[in-house]
Structure formats: structure tokens, C-alpha cells
Design a protein around this motif. Structure first.
Motif, short mmCIF file in Angstrom:
data_model
loop_
_atom_site.label_atom_id
_atom_site.label_comp_id
_atom_site.label_asym_id
_atom_site.label_seq_id
_atom_site.Cartn_x
_atom_site.Cartn_y
_atom_site.Cartn_z
N ASN A 183 65.75 33.35 64.47
CA ASN A 183 65.47 34.66 64.37
C ASN A 183 66.53 35.33 65.25
O ASN A 183 66.50 34.99 66.28
N PHE A 208 65.96 28.49 57.45
CA PHE A 208 65.26 29.84 57.22
C PHE A 208 65.75 30.85 58.50
O PHE A 208 65.40 30.64 59.73
N ASN A 209 66.41 31.84 58.08
CA ASN A 209 66.93 33.03 59.02
C ASN A 209 67.88 32.38 60.11
O ASN A 209 67.90 33.06 61.38
N ASN A 321 60.67 34.22 46.25
CA ASN A 321 59.78 34.65 47.04
C ASN A 321 59.32 33.65 48.04
O ASN A 321 59.27 32.30 47.56
N ILE A 322 59.16 34.00 49.43
CA ILE A 322 58.83 32.83 50.39
C ILE A 322 57.32 32.96 50.69
O ILE A 322 56.64 33.94 50.79
N GLU A 323 56.93 31.63 50.92
CA GLU A 323 55.31 31.62 51.55
C GLU A 323 55.34 31.71 52.86
O GLU A 323 55.96 31.09 53.68
N LYS A 324 54.66 32.97 53.14
CA LYS A 324 54.40 33.21 54.67
C LYS A 324 52.94 32.77 55.25
O LYS A 324 52.82 33.19 56.58
N ASP A 325 52.17 32.63 54.47
CA ASP A 325 50.87 31.90 54.98
C ASP A 325 50.91 30.53 55.47
O ASP A 325 51.36 29.62 55.03
N GLN A 326 50.82 30.57 57.01
CA GLN A 326 50.99 29.41 57.58
C GLN A 326 50.06 28.36 57.47
O GLN A 326 50.03 27.18 57.70
N TYR A 331 54.61 26.67 53.60
CA TYR A 331 54.87 27.54 54.57
C TYR A 331 56.42 27.48 54.74
O TYR A 331 57.09 26.47 55.10
N LEU A 332 57.18 28.90 54.48
CA LEU A 332 58.38 28.99 55.06
C LEU A 332 59.29 28.42 53.64
O LEU A 332 60.53 27.96 54.07
#
Length: 353
Positions: A183, A208-209, A321-326, A331-332
Motif C-alpha cells: 500500500n 498487488f499495489n 476486475n479484482i476480487e475484493k471479498d476476503q 481474493y486479490l
């Protein structure tokens, strides 16, 4: 009698092979660095495991198995016992791997680098795992960014490197099924993997990021294995999706089935590099610049130059599109039905229902 003698020799040989296979378990919650390191008596830290590995001169495979939980690195974990071969490797892996049926993202061991900064090239650096040996596999781990490391103090940039290899003659480092998540504001991750030497292979990883996912760095100009990046996804990298140097052999660099999306520059080359590369069966989407040199993207029309890069079956438009549901297994990673799903990039090597 002769048959029994031969059978006895075979059993002794197999027993010797088993003894030589070193296995150490690490659990930050239940472990103790005074323990034996067997599964029932795990160590607490990866640092202690590395100390023991470096002292064991017996030939054979070494496997260090990390449990789920947070593995905090307060010192760089350096491996110096260069005894491994292509068949008998040093392996640092998760207890439960992404392709196991009972795996969930929450079961990934989380490796956090909180190592004191030391002077490096152009600033201060903190290195997490540093394998200064040949024939290494790192698999199934999640690496986070590091607190405060991206702040600039005067002209000095603070950098976090979860995996670093320094030796320019070293060969064969496989990083597979690992997740690197940072991040920019809170836990910046400067480069997920940066390695000198030969044979750096990035396989089924997710970045990721991060600022940069991977740098294929310098070598000594000798002979070694070729490097590769395959079936990996880079999302949200705010500098580059891949970084190659003059030492990254263009003809043999195996780059295929990768997704680089929502990133600043897709491909950065070392200043002065004349290497040419091939990318096949990839998706480059939502980027600002396709190509750049050295410390930044090119300007003007050269910013999208592709003369150094031969693209075969590469899509350069679209949005993923990225999956953000943990709670989701992916996920991610790519959300179900997202563009690029046919490329099969991400943590999974096997198909899951």
C-alpha cells in the motif's frame, strides 16, 4: 543370501537419504526457537531456521515449512550454506499451499519485513529473505509491505525488498504461488523480488499495489540458467510491471501468460539497454506507458514504443476486475468472469471447482 545382502544395502541407502532430508517447521504462535523444529515442536522464527540450515553441511534437500500466521522478520534472513543441487533444493514453503483443497487466503503465512534500514544504493534498504545460495524455491507465502520505508529523507529513498539475492554468479531461484501486497501510503512494498545472478523464475505469483513487482538484476557475465516470468498477475504497480536490465538475456527470457493491469508503465528497461524481448499470451491493460527506461517512463511518442518488444497474442486494451471479498478463494486475484481469466494467471496451478 545375495538377494538379502542387496536388499539390506538398498534399505541402508534409502535410510541415509531420509536422514539427509532436512525438515524444519516454523510457527510464530506456538513455536519456540529452543525447540527441535519437528512438526510437534516447531521453531518460532524463520531466522532461527536459517541459522540451523547454515550450520548443517550434510548434503540433501532442506525444507522449511511455515505455518499460517504472521512471521515478523526483525533481522534479514540470510541463507549462506551453498550445498544445494537442482534435485536437492532449499525450499521455504507454506504448510498449506494454494492448490490444496482446504486452502483459503487466510491460511497463507504472512511475512512482514520490519528489518532496520541499512545504507544501500541510492538510499536505505531493508531486506527480508536473502538466499545467497543456488537452487532455491520459495512458495505459497504472502509478503506485505513495510512500515515507513517509502518516505524520502532528503535525497534518500527508503526501500523494502521482501526477497533479495545479491550474488551475481548464483543460479536458480524459483518464486512460485506467492502473493506480494503493498500500500503506497501505509505499507509500501518497493520491489517484491530483486535478484542478481541467473535463473530467476517468477511463476503463478500475484503482485498487488507494489511499486515494482520484480527486477531481473545483474549477473557476472558468465553462464547460467535463463530467467522467466509466467502465469503471474501484476495489478496496481505504481512504477512498472516488469524491470529488465542489460543482463536479462533477451533471446531466452521466457515471458508468457502474464497480466499487467492498472499500472503506470508496463515494461522498464535499464538505461542503455539494447536487449529485445518477446511477450506472448498476455494482457496489458489500463496502463499509462507501455515502455520506459531506467528511472522513469520515456516522454513523447517513445513512451509507447514497442520496437524492443515483440508481442504475440497480447491484448493491450481493456479492464480487469479484482476480487475484493476476503471470503472468496480468489481474493486479490481476478474476479470470476473478469477479462483475462483465460490466461490462467494467479496463485492456482490446478483447476478448482
Amino acid at each position: 543370501m545375495i538377494k538379502k545382502h542387496i536388499l539390506g544395502l538398498l534399505m541402508c541407502a534409502m535410510s541415509s537419504m531420509l536422514v539427509r532430508a532436512e525438515q524444519l517447521y516454523v510457527n510464530p504462535q506456538t513455536g519456540n526457537d529452543a525447540n527441535s523444529g519437528i512438526k510437534a515442536q516447531p521453531l518460532k522464527t524463520l531466522f532461527e531456521a536459517a541459522k540451523r540450515v547454515n550450520l548443517n553441511k550434510e548434503p540433501g534437500t532442506t525444507t522449511i515449512i511455515l505455518s499460517k500466521g504472521v512471521h515478523l522478520l526483525t533481522q534479514t534472513v540470510v541463507f549462506t550454506n551453498n550445498k544445494y543441487t537442482l534435485e536437492n533444493r532449499l525450499v521455504v514453503r507454506a504448510d498449506i499451499m494454494p492448490d490444496d483443497t482446504d486452502w483459503t487466503p487466510q491460511k497463507m503465512p504472512v511475512v512482514v519485513t520490519a528489518v532496520p534500514l541499512v545504507a544501500g544504493v541510492g538510499g536505505e534498504e531493508a531486506k527480508g529473505i536473502q538466499p545467497e545460495v543456488n537452487h532455491v524455491t520459495i512458495e505459497g507465502l504472502r509478503f506485505t509491505g513495510s512500515p515507513d520505508y517509502a518516505y524520502i529523507d532528503g535525497n534518500n529513498l527508503r526501500r523494502s525488498y521482501p526477497i533479495w539475492r545479491d550474488g551475481k554468479s548464483l543460479d536458480d531461484l524459483l518464486v512460485t504461488q506467492c502473493l506480494f501486497a503493498g500500500n503506497v501510503d501505509v505499507l509500501p512494498l518497493h520491489v517484491g523480488v530483486i535478484a542478481n545472478g541467473y535463473g530467476l523464475v517468477i511463476d503463478h505469483c500475484v503482485f498487488f499495489n507494489c511499486k515494482n513487482p520484480v527486477v531481473f538484476w545483474k549477473n557476472d557475465g558468465g553462464m547460467g540458467s535463463l530467467s522467466a516470468m509466467r502465469y503471474s498477475m501484476v495489478y496496481g504497480c505504481y512504477f512498472s510491471g516488469v524491470w529488465t536490465t542489460q543482463s536479462t538475456n533477451g533471446d531466452g527470457f521466457d515471458f508468457h501468460h502474464n497480466i499487467i493491469a492498472n499500472s503506470s508503465t508496463v515494461w522498464i528497461r535499464e538505461k542503455g539497454s539494447t536487449r529485445r524481448y518477446k511477450a506472448s499470451d498476455c494482457l496489458f491493460a489500463d496502463y499509462t506507458n507501455l515502455a520506459g527506461y531506467g528511472s522513469g517512463p520515456l516522454s513523447g511518442s517513445d513512451a509507447t514504443a514497442t520496437d524492443f518488444l515483440e508481442l504475440k497474442n497480447v491484448q493491450t486494451t481493456g479492464t480487469v476486475n479484482i476480487e475484493k471479498d476476503q471470503a472468496k478463494r480468489n481474493y486479490l486475484q481476478l474476479a470470476e468472469g473478469s477479462m483475462g481469466s483465460d490466461i490462467k494467471a494467479g496463485l492456482f496451478k490446478k483447476k478448482h471447482n
